[in-house]
Design a protein around this motif. Structure first.
Motif, mmCIF file in Angstrom:
data_model
loop_
_atom_site.group_PDB
_atom_site.id
_atom_site.type_symbol
_atom_site.label_atom_id
_atom_site.label_comp_id
_atom_site.label_asym_id
_atom_site.label_seq_id
_atom_site.Cartn_x
_atom_site.Cartn_y
_atom_site.Cartn_z
ATOM 1 N N THR A 115 -3.476 -5.794 44.786
ATOM 2 C CA THR A 115 -4.057 -5.294 46.035
ATOM 3 C C THR A 115 -5.162 -4.299 45.667
ATOM 4 O OG1 THR A 115 -2.582 -3.380 46.175
ATOM 5 C CG2 THR A 115 -1.806 -5.433 47.191
ATOM 6 N N LYS A 116 -5.939 -3.919 46.675
ATOM 7 C CA LYS A 116 -7.043 -2.986 46.443
ATOM 8 C C LYS A 116 -6.503 -1.684 45.826
ATOM 9 C CE LYS A 116 -10.670 -1.232 49.262
ATOM 10 N NZ LYS A 116 -10.974 -0.899 50.661
ATOM 11 N N LEU A 117 -5.395 -1.187 46.414
ATOM 12 C CA LEU A 117 -4.779 0.039 45.924
ATOM 13 C C LEU A 117 -4.174 -0.189 44.534
ATOM 14 C CD1 LEU A 117 -4.377 2.887 47.049
ATOM 15 C CD2 LEU A 117 -2.154 2.184 47.911
ATOM 16 N N GLY A 118 -3.568 -1.352 44.355
ATOM 17 C CA GLY A 118 -2.950 -1.696 43.074
ATOM 18 C C GLY A 118 -3.943 -1.622 41.926
ATOM 19 N N LYS A 119 -5.134 -2.127 42.154
ATOM 20 C CA LYS A 119 -6.170 -2.088 41.109
ATOM 21 C C LYS A 119 -6.545 -0.658 40.764
ATOM 22 C CE LYS A 119 -8.134 -6.622 42.049
ATOM 23 N NZ LYS A 119 -9.091 -7.327 42.912
ATOM 24 N N LYS A 120 -6.543 0.205 41.785
ATOM 25 C CA LYS A 120 -6.922 1.609 41.557
ATOM 26 C C LYS A 120 -5.852 2.369 40.779
ATOM 27 C CE LYS A 120 -9.547 2.352 45.805
ATOM 28 N NZ LYS A 120 -9.404 3.059 47.083
ATOM 29 N N ILE A 121 -4.562 2.089 41.054
ATOM 30 C CA ILE A 121 -3.499 2.904 40.445
ATOM 31 C C ILE A 121 -3.043 2.396 39.077
ATOM 32 C CG2 ILE A 121 -2.619 3.716 42.668
ATOM 33 C CD1 ILE A 121 -0.389 1.788 42.564
ATOM 34 N N LYS A 122 -3.492 1.197 38.716
ATOM 35 C CA LYS A 122 -3.031 0.562 37.472
ATOM 36 C C LYS A 122 -3.145 1.478 36.243
ATOM 37 C CE LYS A 122 -3.405 -3.669 34.828
ATOM 38 N NZ LYS A 122 -4.036 -4.993 34.736
ATOM 39 N N LYS A 123 -4.300 2.090 36.055
ATOM 40 C CA LYS A 123 -4.508 2.877 34.835
ATOM 41 C C LYS A 123 -3.614 4.120 34.785
ATOM 42 C CE LYS A 123 -8.584 5.579 36.219
ATOM 43 N NZ LYS A 123 -9.437 5.078 37.264
ATOM 44 N N TYR A 124 -3.299 4.689 35.953
ATOM 45 C CA TYR A 124 -2.436 5.876 35.967
ATOM 46 C C TYR A 124 -1.011 5.489 35.560
ATOM 47 C CZ TYR A 124 -6.284 7.692 38.728
ATOM 48 O OH TYR A 124 -7.520 8.072 39.153
ATOM 49 N N VAL A 125 -0.502 4.425 36.167
ATOM 50 C CA VAL A 125 0.880 4.003 35.916
ATOM 51 C C VAL A 125 1.082 3.627 34.455
ATOM 52 C CG1 VAL A 125 2.631 2.272 36.471
ATOM 53 C CG2 VAL A 125 1.286 3.315 38.307
ATOM 54 N N SER A 126 0.152 2.861 33.883
ATOM 55 C CA SER A 126 0.369 2.385 32.511
ATOM 56 C C SER A 126 0.266 3.511 31.488
ATOM 57 C CB SER A 126 -0.600 1.248 32.177
ATOM 58 O OG SER A 126 -1.918 1.697 32.285
ATOM 59 N N HIS A 127 -0.378 4.625 31.823
ATOM 60 C CA HIS A 127 -0.449 5.753 30.895
ATOM 61 C C HIS A 127 0.631 6.805 31.135
ATOM 62 C CE1 HIS A 127 -4.778 4.424 30.396
ATOM 63 N NE2 HIS A 127 -4.245 4.344 29.197
ATOM 64 N N GLY A 128 1.471 6.568 32.141
ATOM 65 C CA GLY A 128 2.519 7.554 32.439
ATOM 66 C C GLY A 128 1.988 8.767 33.179
ATOM 67 N N ASP A 129 0.801 8.639 33.757
ATOM 68 C CA ASP A 129 0.242 9.748 34.531
ATOM 69 C C ASP A 129 0.631 9.603 35.997
ATOM 70 O OD1 ASP A 129 -1.054 10.932 32.371
ATOM 71 O OD2 ASP A 129 -2.801 9.613 32.592
ATOM 72 N N LEU A 130 0.511 10.714 36.745
ATOM 73 C CA LEU A 130 0.822 10.656 38.161
ATOM 74 C C LEU A 130 -0.276 9.900 38.908
ATOM 75 C CD1 LEU A 130 2.089 14.225 39.157
ATOM 76 C CD2 LEU A 130 3.420 12.145 38.899
ATOM 77 N N VAL A 131 0.141 9.088 39.867
ATOM 78 C CA VAL A 131 -0.812 8.410 40.748
ATOM 79 C C VAL A 131 -1.409 9.484 41.671
ATOM 80 C CG1 VAL A 131 -0.973 6.751 42.650
ATOM 81 C CG2 VAL A 131 0.407 6.219 40.627
ATOM 82 N N PRO A 132 -2.736 9.462 41.873
ATOM 83 C CA PRO A 132 -3.352 10.486 42.728
ATOM 84 C C PRO A 132 -2.673 10.573 44.102
ATOM 85 C CG PRO A 132 -5.036 9.201 41.646
ATOM 86 C CD PRO A 132 -3.728 8.543 41.327
ATOM 87 N N ASP A 133 -2.584 11.806 44.605
ATOM 88 C CA ASP A 133 -1.842 12.074 45.840
ATOM 89 C C ASP A 133 -2.177 11.146 46.997
ATOM 90 O OD1 ASP A 133 -0.252 14.188 44.914
ATOM 91 O OD2 ASP A 133 -1.905 15.596 45.123
ATOM 92 N N GLU A 134 -3.459 11.032 47.292
ATOM 93 C CA GLU A 134 -3.808 10.290 48.520
ATOM 94 C C GLU A 134 -3.386 8.824 48.440
ATOM 95 O OE1 GLU A 134 -7.649 10.358 46.064
ATOM 96 O OE2 GLU A 134 -5.854 11.572 46.351
#
Ligand SMILES: [Zn+2]
Length: 210
Positions: free
Chosen positions: A39-58
């Motif tokens: 999904t549009k959001l999925g593409k944006k959050i991919k890099k955060y999740v795979s590095h163990g970082d927090l997904v941006p708040d919004e």
């Protein structure tokens, strides 16, 4: 449900959700599903999740808000993995009431050992542990025959990063709920066979909720 990665929140959420007949919402799974569905959001959050970082708040807020508006959440829910920051906690107050914050506490030694041994089924998402909950056949899911893998955020460096990020960013959330009188500390330093000891602590704190 608050607590560091590896505290066992997923397991407790599953049991409690059955007992109270309300859905469990593992927010990490919402993220992974969005990534898988591209999904549009999925593409944006991919890099955060795979590095163990927090997904941006919004992004996290949008995803959770949408999920909690669904029909099955109207009589209650167990939310796992959210809110993780004060901004998320405050945003949430505007769209859903939180009755209780269960805070699962476990030592770093226990957390590292649980996380580094964890294996997930590629097909159905079932979770195993090389020592505590081994599959009948190594590397293969008992439930569906799918292949088990080690999530990229469960490699040692990513685990250390997740625990550090957790401590820095989520501790204030714990303080936030404590100040509001909603926090219940739950001792989660138990072995998998002793899961009832964790659940009974939770039930004690949940019994007077409407
Ligand atoms: Zn499976």
């Amino acid at each position: 449900m608050l607590g560091p990665p590896g505290a066992g929140k997923g397991t407790y959420a599953e049991i409690l959700s059955d007992k109270y007949n309300v859905p469990r919402i593992p927010v990490g799974d919402l993220f992974r599903q969005a990534i898988k569905d591209e999904t549009k959001l999925g593409k944006k959050i991919k890099k955060y999740v795979s590095h163990g970082d927090l997904v941006p708040d919004e992004m996290a807020i949008d995803l959770v808000k949408e999920r909690l508006q669904e029909d099955d959440c109207q009589n209650g829910f167990f939310l796992d993995g959210f809110p993780r920051t004060i901004i998320q906690a405050e945003a949430m107050e505007k769209f859903k009431k939180i009755d209780k914050a269960l805070n699962f506490v476990a030592s770093d030694r226990v957390l590292m050992s649980r996380l580094s041994g964890r294996r997930t089924c590629r097909e159905c998402g079932a979770i195993y542990h090389v020592e505590n909950i081994p599959p009948k056949v190594e590397g293969i899911c008992d439930r569906c025959g799918g292949r088990l893998y080690k999530r990229s955020d469960e490699k040692p460096q990513a685990i250390k990063n997740r625990l550090r990020v957790y401590r820095e960013k989520t501790k204030p959330v714990i303080d936030y709920f404590r100040k509001k009188g909603l926090l219940a500390d739950i001792d989660a330093n138990y072995r998998i066979e002793e899961v009832d000891k964790v659940i009974s602590q939770c039930e004690k704190h949940l019994q007077n909720l409407s």
